[in-house]
Design an enzyme around this catalytic site. Structure first.
Site, PDB file in Angstrom:
ATOM      1  CB  CYS A   2      57.266  -7.634   5.101  1.00 16.67           C
ATOM      2  SG  CYS A   2      56.544  -6.055   5.561  1.00 16.67           S
ATOM      3  NE  ARG A  27      61.394  -9.584   1.084  1.00 19.41           N
ATOM      4  CZ  ARG A  27      61.195  -9.345  -0.208  1.00 19.41           C
ATOM      5  NH1 ARG A  27      62.082  -9.724  -1.086  1.00 19.41           N
ATOM      6  NH2 ARG A  27      60.105  -8.740  -0.616  1.00 19.41           N
ATOM      7  CD1 TRP A  75      59.931  -1.157   5.263  1.00 20.68           C
ATOM      8  CD2 TRP A  75      61.759  -1.500   6.492  1.00 20.68           C
ATOM      9  NE1 TRP A  75      60.704  -0.025   5.214  1.00 20.68           N
ATOM     10  CE2 TRP A  75      61.821  -0.201   5.948  1.00 20.68           C
ATOM     11  CE3 TRP A  75      62.804  -1.928   7.314  1.00 20.68           C
ATOM     12  CZ2 TRP A  75      62.893   0.662   6.196  1.00 20.68           C
ATOM     13  CZ3 TRP A  75      63.862  -1.061   7.553  1.00 20.68           C
ATOM     14  CH2 TRP A  75      63.893   0.210   6.996  1.00 20.68           C
ATOM     15  CG  ASN A 101      56.242  -7.523   0.734  1.00 23.73           C
ATOM     16  OD1 ASN A 101      56.406  -6.382   1.159  1.00 23.73           O
ATOM     17  ND2 ASN A 101      56.885  -7.998  -0.321  1.00 23.73           N
ATOM     18  N   GLY A 102      53.472  -5.518   1.132  1.00 25.01           N
ATOM     19  CA  GLY A 102      52.867  -4.609   0.157  1.00 25.01           C
ATOM     20  C   GLY A 102      52.048  -3.543   0.854  1.00 25.01           C
ATOM     21  CD  GLU A 480      72.686  11.815  -4.533  1.00 25.99           C
ATOM     22  OE1 GLU A 480      73.006  12.649  -3.655  1.00 25.99           O
ATOM     23  OE2 GLU A 480      72.694  10.591  -4.343  1.00 25.99           O
ATOM     24  CE  LYS A 484      74.727   7.920  -3.956  1.00 26.41           C
ATOM     25  NZ  LYS A 484      73.574   8.120  -3.133  1.00 26.41           N
ATOM     26  CD  GLU A 487      77.454   7.774  -1.072  1.00 29.72           C
ATOM     27  OE1 GLU A 487      77.508   7.797   0.159  1.00 29.72           O
ATOM     28  OE2 GLU A 487      76.384   7.901  -1.686  1.00 29.72           O
ATOM     29  CG  HIS A 503      81.043  33.005 -11.130  1.00 26.31           C
ATOM     30  ND1 HIS A 503      81.125  34.372 -11.151  1.00 26.31           N
ATOM     31  CD2 HIS A 503      79.984  32.678 -11.921  1.00 26.31           C
ATOM     32  CE1 HIS A 503      80.141  34.855 -11.888  1.00 26.31           C
ATOM     33  NE2 HIS A 503      79.435  33.844 -12.367  1.00 26.31           N
ATOM     34  CE  LYS A 602      70.892   2.941   3.726  1.00 24.88           C
ATOM     35  NZ  LYS A 602      71.048   3.550   2.386  1.00 24.88           N
TER      36      LYS A 602
HETATM   37  C1  AGP Z   1      74.035   8.899   0.656  1.00 25.23           C
HETATM   38  O1  AGP Z   1      74.304   7.914  -0.255  1.00 25.23           O
HETATM   39  C2  AGP Z   1      74.543   8.687   2.027  1.00 25.23           C
HETATM   40  N1  AGP Z   1      74.160   7.433   2.532  1.00 25.23           N
HETATM   41  C3  AGP Z   1      74.317   9.877   2.966  1.00 25.23           C
HETATM   42  O2  AGP Z   1      74.706  11.049   2.341  1.00 25.23           O
HETATM   43  C4  AGP Z   1      72.890  10.032   3.518  1.00 25.23           C
HETATM   44  O3  AGP Z   1      72.031  10.498   2.517  1.00 25.23           O
HETATM   45  C5  AGP Z   1      72.928  11.004   4.715  1.00 25.23           C
HETATM   46  O4  AGP Z   1      73.745  10.476   5.721  1.00 25.23           O
HETATM   47  C6  AGP Z   1      71.541  11.289   5.263  1.00 25.23           C
HETATM   48  O5  AGP Z   1      70.933  10.125   5.719  1.00 25.23           O
HETATM   49  P1  AGP Z   1      69.381  10.071   6.005  1.00 25.23           P
HETATM   50  O6  AGP Z   1      68.689  10.252   4.716  1.00 25.23           O
HETATM   51  O7  AGP Z   1      69.166   8.727   6.620  1.00 25.23           O
HETATM   52  O8  AGP Z   1      69.067  11.200   6.944  1.00 25.23           O
END
Ligand code: AGP
Length: 607
Positions: A2, A27, A75, A101-102, A480, A484, A487, A503, A602
């Site tokens: 927070c 935050r 938060w 905060n914590g 992953e 990463k 993206e 394969h 996001k």
């Molecule tokens: C990952 O870096 C992305 N932001 C994306 O793949 C994300 O993980 C996915 O959209 C799922 O989001 P969520 O964890 O909020 O459900």
């Protein structure tokens, strides 16, 4: 995580608190509030379960007038984002006000004790025990009561507080959460971070762990919990506002990667007792229901699906229960062969991913037990699932999930341990608990290797295609790592299991297609070494992530990055963090907008 701010000086406290809260809103933003000691000697507390601007509208109806006050932007961690759960919190008589905060780990035990002593609680928060505990010890010396109260608290806190009976004293305290004191001309500020102070002062005193700052019109004094004077560290800050919000880092993504040790510690905090048993405060599913499970399905998208894949392996290995990770968007269009003896785990940082919401609803229709593992208190998925495991990571602003993925891995590890406990699976338990507890410190070691990762990234940023390969838990880590990288850098990257390599994917390899080999410890270690040999003889450059001291690939791989030794889950987490940093540096080298990569959001709230 927070935002908190306190002010003591000769200017109007309310306007300064509002300005500070606006700067701190990144935050936490599910609720906001202020408490001001008015000239008349009364205290005004105004809070709203909304963004700071809604609080400002409420304040404009009647601005509290005073020179001492505290503010908070929340938060949520314990307790839903409601007005009553918003900070500041006060004691029974409304004389002591506190923002926090914590996470206070032992709040339930303290609240029960305080209730028995006659205290009345208004909220569901962990924070509210603090003003009541101070009230319990208060005998006319506020600072002494704060010290006594803090000695009883376990967990993490940055606290700012005042008492009506001491109108010239503002107190701040910190343990495992940041807190700074701003030293102005005849005025003082205490805040969770420097961003809130910049318009007023650049002279900042950084509090150390377990220290208390007592601020009066004469100055700020810093002591340890036992009252002994502590050495003070005063800095002159030259950051601009944006830099300050990012904690001095060039991007939120880097700041959030650097916060990973804290995110892992927060996910563990209060959940492992001295005997290594797991406790989840919000997982409201009765033990009998969990004991009768026949299988577990873990649903998620993107990075969260990769976390689900790790969870699948952990639940099978640590709890002996069949488990399956699924793409939530696919789950919903297939016959839902789940039932009352299935536990469906929705893995989601935001709690708002449309595909995961719909899949969860479908599982509920089939009467499955459902659990959300999420970072956002009060999110749709947190509300709709039967039980919740919160990540407690604080807001993640960079579009790429980083610290919350690690918190997911730790939380799913705890869930696997809990299910194992209920099913009487006890082997290796102490070792696994130790592995989890050591993680925050080991992650710090990986972060300390940042310059080496930046140098590797510089060398690999010129390639256009990458193949990531791993086995066991290293397989989702490889997927992953590829996600990463693509993206945020827009380079093409694929992930595959070592077994699958021959394969098909091996056809991609040539000297212009590097392989990132996630050589984590585990039963298929030898097989993975064979994979590395196979790709190296085809001329592909190899970047191998190996446990520290491992020499097996020294003459085969082009580059070897050594990671601290840990167990299987620990190694997977450490490799994940290293690959996040690798992707970050590649993307920065290519001049990408790492916090807001093109075409991505996001939270994907449409199917
Ligand atoms: C990952 O870096 C992305 N932001 C994306 O793949 C994300 O993980 C996915 O959209 C799922 O989001 P969520 O964890 O909020 O459900």
């Amino acid at each position: 995580m927070c935002g908190i701010i306190g002010y003591l000086g000769s200017r109007d406290a309310t306007s300064i608190l509002i300005d500070g809260l606006r700067r701190l809103e990144y935050r936490g933003y599910d609720s906001a509030g202020v408490a001001v000691l008015e000239r008349t000697g009364v205290q005004s507390v105004v809070k709203r379960a909304a963004r700071v601007e809604t609080l400002v509208e409420a304040l404009q109806e009647r601005m509290p007038e005073g020179r001492l006050g505290i503010g908070h932007t929340r938060w949520a961690t314990h307790g839903r984002p409601t007005q009553v759960n918003a900070h500041p919190h006060t004691d029974c008589r409304g004389r002591i006000s506190v923002v926090h905060n914590g996470i206070i780990e032992n709040f339930e035990e303290l609240r029960a004790e305080l209730r028995r002593a006659g205290h009345r609680f208004a909220s569901d928060t962990d924070t509210e025990v603090v003003p009541h505990l101070i009230e319990e010890y208060y005998r006319g010396d506020f600072l002494a009561a704060v010290r006594q109260a803090l000695a009883r608290i376990r967990g993490a806190y940055a606290l700012v507080m005042f008492c009506l009976d001491d109108p010239e004293l503002l107190v701040g305290a910190r343990l495992n959460a940041p807190l700074v004191v701003g030293l102005g001309e005849g005025e003082y500020f205490i805040a969770s971070d420097i961003a809130a102070l910049l318009p007023y002062t650049r002279k900042v005193l950084v509090l150390g762990e377990g220290e208390i700052a007592a601020v009066t019109p004469l100055g700020a004094s810093v002591t340890a919990l036992d009252g002994m004077p502590a050495p003070t560290r005063v800095l002159h800050v030259s950051w601009d506002t944006e830099q300050a919000e990012r904690g001095g880092h060039p991007h939120f993504m880097l700041k959030e990667i650097m916060e990973t040790p804290e995110a892992a510690a927060n996910a563990l905090r209060g959940r492992l007792d001295d005997q290594g048993r797991v406790h989840f405060a919000e997982l409201e599913l009765p033990d009998e229901r969990l004991q009768g499970l026949a299988e577990v399905r873990l649903l998620g998208m993107g990075t969260s699906r990769h976390a689900a894949m790790v969870g699948e392996q952990l639940i099978e290995a640590w709890a002996g229960l069949p488990a399956r990770a699924q793409d939530a968007s696919e789950f919903r269009y297939r016959p839902a062969l789940v039932g009352p003896d299935t536990l469906v785990v929705a893995v989601t940082q935001s709690g708002e991913t449309a595909d995961t919401i719909v899949a969860l609803r479908q599982a509920r229709q089939q009467e499955s037990a459902t659990v959300a593992v999420t970072n956002v208190v009060g999110s749709t998925i947190a509300r709709e699932a039967d039980g919740v495991i919160y990540l407690h990571s604080g807001p993640e602003i960079g579009v790429a999930s980083t610290k919350t993925l690690v918190a997911h891995l730790v939380s799913l590890g705890l869930l696997a341990l809990r299910l194992g406990e209920l099913r009487g699976v006890a082997d290796r338990r102490q070792g696994l608990v130790r592995e989890l507890r050591e993680l925050p410190a080991l992650i710090r070691q990986v972060l300390d290797d940042g310059p080496r990762l930046a140098e590797l990234a510089r060398r690999y940023a010129g390639y256009r295609n990458f193949l990531f390969v791993g086995r066991g838990l290293g397989h989702p880590v490889a997927l992953e790592g590829a996600l990463k990288l693509k993206e945020i850098s827009y380079l093409h990257a694929e992930g595959t299991s070592g077994g699958e390599l021959k394969h098909g994917p091996i056809a991609l390899l040539d000297r212009d297609t590097p392989v990132v080999a996630v050589c984590t410890e585990g039963p298929s270690w030898e097989k993975l070494l064979n994979n590395v040999h196979e790709v190296a003889v085809r001329g592909a450059p190899v970047l191998a992530l190996v446990p520290r001291g491992e020499r097996a690939l020294a003459d085969v791989a082009t580059d070897v990055l050594e990671l601290p030794r840990s167990g299987e889950l620990g190694s997977a987490v450490l490799a994940t963090v290293a690959l996040q940093l690798f992707a970050y540096h590649v993307a920065v080298g290519l001049g990408r907008d790492v916090d807001r990569p093109r075409n991505l959001a996001k939270s994907v709230t449409v199917e």
